[in-house]
Design an enzyme around this catalytic site. Structure first.
Site, PDB file in Angstrom:
ATOM      1  CE1 TYR A   1      -3.135  -2.983   0.179  1.00 29.34           C
ATOM      2  CE2 TYR A   1      -3.626  -2.670   2.173  1.00 29.34           C
ATOM      3  CZ  TYR A   1      -3.912  -3.351   1.005  1.00 29.34           C
ATOM      4  OH  TYR A   1      -4.784  -4.445   1.060  1.00 29.34           O
TER       5      TYR A   1
ATOM      6  CG  HIS B   1      -1.388  -8.759  -0.966  1.00 26.63           C
ATOM      7  ND1 HIS B   1      -0.787  -7.562  -0.642  1.00 26.63           N
ATOM      8  CD2 HIS B   1      -2.802  -8.534  -1.195  1.00 26.63           C
ATOM      9  CE1 HIS B   1      -1.899  -6.756  -0.822  1.00 26.63           C
ATOM     10  NE2 HIS B   1      -2.978  -7.193  -1.072  1.00 26.63           N
TER      11      HIS B   1
ATOM     12  CG  LEU C   1     -17.833   0.283   2.970  1.00 24.08           C
ATOM     13  CD1 LEU C   1     -17.461   1.448   3.630  1.00 24.08           C
ATOM     14  CD2 LEU C   1     -19.402  -0.074   3.534  1.00 24.08           C
TER      15      LEU C   1
ATOM     16  N   GLY D   1     -15.273  -0.473  -2.543  1.00 22.61           N
ATOM     17  CA  GLY D   1     -13.896   0.073  -3.068  1.00 22.61           C
ATOM     18  C   GLY D   1     -13.811   1.641  -3.145  1.00 22.61           C
TER      19      GLY D   1
ATOM     20  CB  ALA E   1     -17.136   3.195  -0.246  1.00 23.50           C
TER      21      ALA E   1
HETATM   22  N1  NAP Z   1      -6.451  -8.270   0.049  1.00 22.72           N
HETATM   23  C1  NAP Z   1      -6.606  -7.628  -1.132  1.00 22.72           C
HETATM   24  O1  NAP Z   1      -6.255  -7.963  -2.311  1.00 22.72           O
HETATM   25  C2  NAP Z   1      -7.307  -5.954  -0.831  1.00 22.72           C
HETATM   26  C3  NAP Z   1      -7.599  -5.528  -1.996  1.00 22.72           C
HETATM   27  C4  NAP Z   1      -8.187  -4.235  -1.712  1.00 22.72           C
HETATM   28  C5  NAP Z   1      -8.588  -3.797  -0.503  1.00 22.72           C
HETATM   29  N2  NAP Z   1      -7.888  -4.566   0.679  1.00 22.72           N
HETATM   30  C6  NAP Z   1      -8.165  -4.113   2.207  1.00 22.72           C
HETATM   31  O2  NAP Z   1      -9.502  -3.989   2.309  1.00 22.72           O
HETATM   32  C7  NAP Z   1      -9.855  -2.429   2.912  1.00 22.72           C
HETATM   33  C8  NAP Z   1     -11.167  -2.035   2.244  1.00 22.72           C
HETATM   34  O3  NAP Z   1     -11.322  -1.944   1.056  1.00 22.72           O
HETATM   35  P1  NAP Z   1     -11.151  -0.557   0.421  1.00 22.72           P
HETATM   36  O4  NAP Z   1     -10.513   0.491   1.115  1.00 22.72           O
HETATM   37  O5  NAP Z   1     -10.441  -0.711  -0.932  1.00 22.72           O
HETATM   38  O6  NAP Z   1     -12.782  -0.286   0.138  1.00 22.72           O
HETATM   39  P2  NAP Z   1     -14.013   0.065   0.790  1.00 22.72           P
HETATM   40  O7  NAP Z   1     -13.902  -0.062   2.353  1.00 22.72           O
HETATM   41  O8  NAP Z   1     -15.063  -0.625   0.263  1.00 22.72           O
HETATM   42  O9  NAP Z   1     -14.199   1.540   0.830  1.00 22.72           O
HETATM   43  C9  NAP Z   1     -13.316   2.479   1.030  1.00 22.72           C
HETATM   44  C10 NAP Z   1     -13.688   3.851   1.083  1.00 22.72           C
HETATM   45  O10 NAP Z   1     -14.910   3.871   1.739  1.00 22.72           O
HETATM   46  C11 NAP Z   1     -15.273   5.315   2.407  1.00 22.72           C
HETATM   47  N3  NAP Z   1     -15.730   4.918   3.588  1.00 22.72           N
HETATM   48  C12 NAP Z   1     -15.750   4.239   4.691  1.00 22.72           C
HETATM   49  N4  NAP Z   1     -16.609   4.138   5.622  1.00 22.72           N
HETATM   50  C13 NAP Z   1     -17.795   4.778   4.940  1.00 22.72           C
HETATM   51  C14 NAP Z   1     -18.582   5.350   5.626  1.00 22.72           C
HETATM   52  N5  NAP Z   1     -19.217   4.835   6.873  1.00 22.72           N
HETATM   53  N6  NAP Z   1     -19.575   6.211   4.908  1.00 22.72           N
HETATM   54  C15 NAP Z   1     -19.098   6.858   3.794  1.00 22.72           C
HETATM   55  N7  NAP Z   1     -17.920   6.265   3.048  1.00 22.72           N
HETATM   56  C16 NAP Z   1     -17.193   5.422   3.975  1.00 22.72           C
HETATM   57  C17 NAP Z   1     -13.997   5.844   2.614  1.00 22.72           C
HETATM   58  O11 NAP Z   1     -13.832   6.928   2.427  1.00 22.72           O
HETATM   59  P3  NAP Z   1     -12.929   8.311   2.987  1.00 22.72           P
HETATM   60  O12 NAP Z   1     -11.579   7.795   2.270  1.00 22.72           O
HETATM   61  O13 NAP Z   1     -13.393   9.285   2.772  1.00 22.72           O
HETATM   62  O14 NAP Z   1     -12.702   8.004   4.465  1.00 22.72           O
HETATM   63  C18 NAP Z   1     -13.058   5.010   1.695  1.00 22.72           C
HETATM   64  O15 NAP Z   1     -12.068   5.586   0.784  1.00 22.72           O
HETATM   65  C19 NAP Z   1      -8.461  -1.856   2.259  1.00 22.72           C
HETATM   66  O16 NAP Z   1      -8.351  -0.604   3.057  1.00 22.72           O
HETATM   67  C20 NAP Z   1      -7.258  -2.821   2.360  1.00 22.72           C
HETATM   68  O17 NAP Z   1      -7.041  -2.870   3.817  1.00 22.72           O
HETATM   69  C21 NAP Z   1      -7.297  -5.837   0.427  1.00 22.72           C
END
Ligand code: NAP
Length: 287
Positions: free
Chosen positions: A53, A128, A210, A212, A216
């Site tokens: 990241y 990963h 949510l 991505g 989200a």
């Molecule tokens: N293993 C893998 O291959 C892989 C791939 C992708 C992600 N991940 C992990 O999964 C985690 C989550 O996925 P993600 O970050 O890609 O996507 P996500 O959780 O679906 O969406 C993240 C976005 O949601 C917004 N958000 C969060 N809570 C909210 C709420 N209550 N109301 C409105 N908006 C909200 C945030 O906005 P703000 O930025 O404005 O706070 C953030 O930018 C990552 O952070 C990472 O740790 C793992």
């Protein structure tokens, strides 16, 4: 805050996905630190990060270093916080992502993560993503060696199919505690893996729960049923989404990403939102 288990460790039912604090459009350091601190204030005791990241090759480890700094500067007790990191992705340059699941790479990546996190052993180390160039058993074998050497306390896998989950379980035994796959209202293809985790007692961590980064915020616009129930409950559609995932199985621990204190505060509150059977059935059926 409701709690769940990852292996023998009790964690908050909602974790913090730290990725948005290190990718394009990331916040300044002050806001990132405030975001992690807001999560801890809300009772979050699981933080998901990865060495990859970062904005590119020179920036690898940005997110892990940020988490280490946030924990060190918190001021409260952070001994109960589980930091889950990952190895196996590389960032060759620019926005590009590549894979290296070789044992040599995983050993070196783990050492670098240990240093950045400032710990003797990583709480949860996740492979990963499977690397088609390396037999899966070899990559998972490297995690087994790291566990046996005491460098990682628990092992996890990510982006794995049911066959890979079973294979990893055979190699890692009780060291394997979690599977992290994509799962959200828009992406339900990981339901077989979720069900298998429930059967085997492995934690299932939905990633991009949510929809991505960048999508989200519009969850309620794309999914009317989530928006309707949110309105009836007086909460956000994102909270309904996370509460729905928690209701799918006791092994589910969503890790919503955040780059602002407000969003992780709102997401963390989902741990205390209990949906009724009718609502869950409607959300299951909502495409
Ligand atoms: N293993 C893998 O291959 C892989 C791939 C992708 C992600 N991940 C992990 O999964 C985690 C989550 O996925 P993600 O970050 O890609 O996507 P996500 O959780 O679906 O969406 C993240 C976005 O949601 C917004 N958000 C969060 N809570 C909210 C709420 N209550 N109301 C409105 N908006 C909200 C945030 O906005 P703000 O930025 O404005 O706070 C953030 O930018 C990552 O952070 C990472 O740790 C793992």
């Amino acid at each position: 805050m409701q709690h769940r288990r990852i292996g023998p460790v009790e964690v908050s039912a909602i974790g913090l996905g730290a990725m948005p604090m290190s990718m394009a459009g990331r916040p300044d350091t002050d806001r990132a630190l405030r975001t992690v601190h807001a999560a801890l204030d809300a009772g979050v005791t699981l933080v998901d990060t990865a060495d990859a990241y970062a904005l590119g090759a020179e920036d690898v480890g940005h997110n892990e270093s940020l988490i280490a700094r946030a924990l060190a500067s918190y001021g409260g007790d952070t001994s109960g916080v589980l930091v889950a990191t990952k190895g196996g992705h590389t960032r060759p340059g620019g926005d590009a992502w590549a894979l290296d699941g070789s044992p040599e790479h995983l050993r070196a990546a783990c050492e670098a993560s240990l240093t950045r996190l400032g710990v003797d052993a990583i709480g949860l180390y996740q492979f990963h993503r499977p690397d088609p160039q390396v037999p899966y058993a070899e990559s998972i074998g490297a995690l087994r060696e790291l566990a046996d050497a005491g460098k990682i306390r628990m092992a996890g896998i990510s982006n794995a199919n049911p066959e890979q989950i079973r294979q990893a379980r055979q190699i890692l035994g009780d060291h394997l505690v979690s599977v992290q796959n994509q799962f959200s209202p828009a992406y339900r293809d990981s339901e077989p893996e979720l069900r298998l985790c429930a059967e085997l007692g492995l934690a299932f961590l939905p990633w991009s729960p949510l929809g991505g980064i960048g999508r989200a915020g519009g969850l309620g616009d794309r999914f009317a049923t989530f928006a309707r129930i949110a309105e009836e409950r007086g909460v956000s559609p994102q909270q309904v989404c996370l509460a729905w995932q928690l209701a799918l199985a006791p092994v589910v621990v969503p890790i919503p990403g955040a780059s602002r204190p407000e969003t992780i505060r709102d997401s963390a509150a989902a741990a205390d939102l209990v949906l009724d059977e009718q609502e869950i059935a409607a959300l299951n059926a909502a495409g």
